[in-house]
Motif scaffolding. Sequence first.
Motif, short mmCIF file in Angstrom:
data_model
loop_
_atom_site.label_atom_id
_atom_site.label_comp_id
_atom_site.label_asym_id
_atom_site.label_seq_id
_atom_site.Cartn_x
_atom_site.Cartn_y
_atom_site.Cartn_z
N ILE A 54 0.80 -1.24 0.00
CA ILE A 54 0.00 0.00 0.00
C ILE A 54 0.83 1.28 0.00
N GLY A 55 2.17 1.15 0.10
CA GLY A 55 2.95 2.38 0.06
C GLY A 55 4.40 2.18 0.45
N ASN A 56 5.17 3.25 0.29
CA ASN A 56 6.59 3.28 0.63
C ASN A 56 6.91 4.60 1.32
N ALA A 57 8.00 4.60 2.08
CA ALA A 57 8.50 5.86 2.64
C ALA A 57 10.01 5.82 2.72
N ASN A 58 10.65 6.94 2.38
CA ASN A 58 12.09 7.10 2.58
C ASN A 58 12.26 8.03 3.77
N LEU A 59 12.73 7.48 4.87
CA LEU A 59 12.77 8.24 6.12
C LEU A 59 13.99 9.14 6.19
N LYS A 60 13.96 10.08 7.14
CA LYS A 60 15.05 11.05 7.31
C LYS A 60 16.39 10.38 7.57
N ASP A 61 16.35 9.23 8.29
CA ASP A 61 17.62 8.55 8.58
C ASP A 61 17.96 7.54 7.48
N SER A 62 17.53 7.86 6.25
CA SER A 62 17.81 7.12 5.02
C SER A 62 17.41 5.65 5.06
N LYS A 63 16.41 5.34 5.88
CA LYS A 63 15.86 3.98 5.86
C LYS A 63 14.63 3.97 4.96
N LYS A 64 14.48 2.85 4.24
CA LYS A 64 13.32 2.68 3.37
C LYS A 64 12.35 1.69 4.01
N VAL A 65 11.07 2.10 4.08
CA VAL A 65 10.06 1.22 4.67
C VAL A 65 8.97 0.96 3.63
N ALA A 66 8.55 -0.30 3.54
CA ALA A 66 7.43 -0.68 2.67
C ALA A 66 6.24 -1.04 3.56
N PHE A 67 5.02 -0.75 3.10
CA PHE A 67 3.81 -0.93 3.90
C PHE A 67 2.85 -1.89 3.21
N PHE A 68 2.22 -2.75 4.02
CA PHE A 68 1.37 -3.80 3.48
C PHE A 68 0.10 -3.97 4.31
N THR A 69 -1.01 -4.29 3.64
CA THR A 69 -2.20 -4.73 4.37
C THR A 69 -2.55 -6.14 3.88
N ILE A 70 -3.00 -6.97 4.80
CA ILE A 70 -3.32 -8.36 4.49
C ILE A 70 -4.61 -8.72 5.21
N LYS A 71 -5.60 -9.14 4.44
CA LYS A 71 -6.85 -9.58 5.07
C LYS A 71 -6.72 -11.03 5.49
N VAL A 72 -7.18 -11.30 6.73
CA VAL A 72 -7.10 -12.64 7.30
C VAL A 72 -8.47 -13.28 7.20
#
Length: 184
Positions: A54-72
């Motif tokens: 559902i999205g990505n972010a490049n944080l200030k401390d140069s870390k990259k985070v990916a975001f996910f949703t999963i229906k159970v």
Amino acid sequence: SMKVKEILEEIFKNPSDTKEHIKTLFENKIDTFTPNNEKINLKKYPDFEDIYHIGNANLKDSKKVAFFTIKVNSNLSERESKRRQYELAKEILSLDEFIAANAGIFVFYDENGNFRMSLIFKVYQGKKAILSHYKRYTHFVSKDKTNRTFIKNFEENDFNTFQGIKEAFSEKELTEEFYKEIQN
């Protein structure tokens, strides 16, 4: 921008829109959050459906985070096995397109408005990346709970740095708060 509590109320009212509400939550919290809507097909997990990046972010401390949703497919509870969710998350983070991500935030949700949000990050040992333990950085949210710790951790931490995100997911604050409550 919507408050965390308001977003939770929207999720409890319309659990089928959880994915969109979670996107809103991170858009409000992270300056560089870029929404996405890509379905991921992993055949060997019949207990999960609608796996979305559902999205990505490049944080200030140069870390990259990916975001996910999963229906159970089942009804999520506080105690039910997190191991299966962790295995799925691990497999997603090992896909080629997420190899550059330092971390993933995974939101597992059911049709009743319950969700578990977990942070899983890579710890680098030499060239090898080892994933953080699944039991440690996770929040269970339900309309049957006050969700105070989740709301507090989300509102008080800066999600533009990885350190801030880690603190928002860390359980140590949760236990400190718990002991204070017992003392009172």
